[in-house]
Design a protein around this motif. Structure first.
Motif, PDB file in Angstrom:
ATOM      1  N   MET A 182       3.866   5.185  -5.987  1.00  0.00           N
ATOM      2  CA  MET A 182       3.677   4.893  -7.546  1.00  0.00           C
ATOM      3  C   MET A 182       2.765   5.798  -7.942  1.00  0.00           C
ATOM      4  O   MET A 182       2.759   6.333  -9.142  1.00  0.00           O
ATOM      5  N   CYS A 183       1.658   5.966  -7.167  1.00  0.00           N
ATOM      6  CA  CYS A 183       0.392   6.747  -7.923  1.00  0.00           C
ATOM      7  C   CYS A 183       0.887   8.175  -7.878  1.00  0.00           C
ATOM      8  O   CYS A 183       0.343   8.909  -8.644  1.00  0.00           O
ATOM      9  N   ARG A 184       1.510   8.629  -6.961  1.00  0.00           N
ATOM     10  CA  ARG A 184       1.965  10.150  -7.042  1.00  0.00           C
ATOM     11  C   ARG A 184       3.005  10.275  -8.057  1.00  0.00           C
ATOM     12  O   ARG A 184       2.682  11.438  -8.799  1.00  0.00           O
TER      13      ARG A 184
ATOM     14  N   LEU B 273       2.433  -0.912 -11.991  1.00  0.00           N
ATOM     15  CA  LEU B 273       1.854  -0.194 -13.215  1.00  0.00           C
ATOM     16  C   LEU B 273       0.666  -0.819 -13.964  1.00  0.00           C
ATOM     17  O   LEU B 273      -0.326   0.043 -14.287  1.00  0.00           O
ATOM     18  N   ALA B 274       0.468  -2.211 -14.059  1.00  0.00           N
ATOM     19  CA  ALA B 274      -0.734  -2.580 -14.631  1.00  0.00           C
ATOM     20  C   ALA B 274      -2.008  -2.347 -13.669  1.00  0.00           C
ATOM     21  O   ALA B 274      -3.156  -2.287 -14.365  1.00  0.00           O
ATOM     22  N   ALA B 275      -1.856  -2.515 -12.521  1.00  0.00           N
ATOM     23  CA  ALA B 275      -2.943  -1.937 -11.489  1.00  0.00           C
ATOM     24  C   ALA B 275      -3.172  -0.810 -11.811  1.00  0.00           C
ATOM     25  O   ALA B 275      -4.733  -0.174 -11.882  1.00  0.00           O
TER      26      ALA B 275
ATOM     27  N   LEU C 274       0.781  -1.254   0.119  1.00  0.00           N
ATOM     28  CA  LEU C 274      -0.063   0.123   0.123  1.00  0.00           C
ATOM     29  C   LEU C 274       0.947   1.291   0.146  1.00  0.00           C
ATOM     30  O   LEU C 274       0.520   2.446  -0.607  1.00  0.00           O
ATOM     31  N   ALA C 275       1.796   1.202   1.036  1.00  0.00           N
ATOM     32  CA  ALA C 275       2.799   2.624   0.932  1.00  0.00           C
ATOM     33  C   ALA C 275       3.442   2.818  -0.442  1.00  0.00           C
ATOM     34  O   ALA C 275       3.718   3.450  -1.121  1.00  0.00           O
ATOM     35  N   TYR C 276       3.932   1.499  -1.352  1.00  0.00           N
ATOM     36  CA  TYR C 276       4.568   1.559  -2.552  1.00  0.00           C
ATOM     37  C   TYR C 276       3.661   2.043  -3.523  1.00  0.00           C
ATOM     38  O   TYR C 276       3.997   2.878  -4.353  1.00  0.00           O
ATOM     39  N   ALA C 277       2.163   1.596  -3.335  1.00  0.00           N
ATOM     40  CA  ALA C 277       1.252   2.022  -4.263  1.00  0.00           C
ATOM     41  C   ALA C 277       1.069   3.426  -4.206  1.00  0.00           C
ATOM     42  O   ALA C 277       0.872   4.331  -5.207  1.00  0.00           O
ATOM     43  N   ARG C 278       1.121   4.300  -2.926  1.00  0.00           N
ATOM     44  CA  ARG C 278       0.894   5.562  -2.903  1.00  0.00           C
ATOM     45  C   ARG C 278       2.221   6.382  -3.582  1.00  0.00           C
ATOM     46  O   ARG C 278       1.950   7.332  -4.173  1.00  0.00           O
TER      47      ARG C 278
END
Length: 218
Positions: free
Chosen positions: A40-42, A86-88, A34-38
């Motif tokens: 990557m999304c930023r 990235l696919a997500a 989840l932290a990595y997703a934040r």
């Protein structure tokens, strides 16, 4: 373990999650993703609403497990997670995009462009005014009055060809034929000379003697 705290790396956590050995902490793994997703999304999808980041993380985990442990033999764990993330992001963005809207942002707004060969076809104010038909208070544009560059070129080429044919008719037939082959059909001088049964130097001299008429016509 350092000072009683586990120092397992994120890459090792990913590997443990995929292989099941050693046994990994599911909650810790989920929080790390989840932290990595934040992050990557930023970096990759700053326009994505914050409430969708958790969806991205869950989708990335699903992608990661779908790749299976065999993927680790070809791709490092962090790179594997990056691809899954990235696919997500693409999937979540597409799932929540309004109908007809792009699922990826333009790097910059697209500009209207006109091909160079079509630029001359855009009518100017004078052309539009000349093609405007007025009846009282009403006005309409008659597109048939717009000039057609292709038609104008065809007419010009036809007129030029007629002028050239008239000029060639004034020359001796063998010279006219040679000029037609060399200058109009762009046949090699040596080939035309062979057809005429003379050397290319003689042919060149004869053509030059009568070429003034041809140049004036062309």
């Amino acid at each position: 373990m350092k000072n009683g705290v586990s120092t397992i790396t994120f890459a090792a956590l990913i590997q443990a999650a995929l292989t099941g050995t050693p046994k990994y902490n599911n909650q810790r793994f989920g929080l790390a993703v989840l932290a990595y997703a934040r992050r990557m999304c930023r970096a990759r999808a700053p326009d994505l609403p914050d409430h969708l980041i958790e969806d991205v993380a869950q989708e990335a985990i699903a992608n990661l497990f779908a790749s299976g442990p065999s993927a680790l033999s070809m791709t490092p764990p962090m790179k594997l997670l990056r691809h899954a993330m990235l696919a997500a992001i693409r999937k979540v963005r597409a799932d929540h995009a309004p109908p007809g809207q792009r699922t990826r942002r333009y790097r910059e707004e697209p500009r209207d462009r006109v091909a160079a060969e079509d630029a001359a076809r855009i009518p100017n104010t004078a052309t539009i005014e000349a093609a405007t038909v007025r009846q009282g208070e009403h006005a309409a544009i008659d597109v048939n009055d717009f000039p057609c560059p292709a038609a104008e070129r065809a007419i010009m080429e036809a007129e030029q060809r007629i002028t050239i044919d008239r000029a060639l008719a004034k020359l001796p037939p063998n010279i006219a034929q040679a000029l037609r082959l060399v200058r109009l059909e762009e046949r090699p001088m040596s080939e035309v000379a062979a057809l005429a049964g003379i050397s290319r130097f003689v042919l060149h001299r004869r053509i030059e003697q009568h070429c003034a008429v041809f140049r004036m016509a062309a």
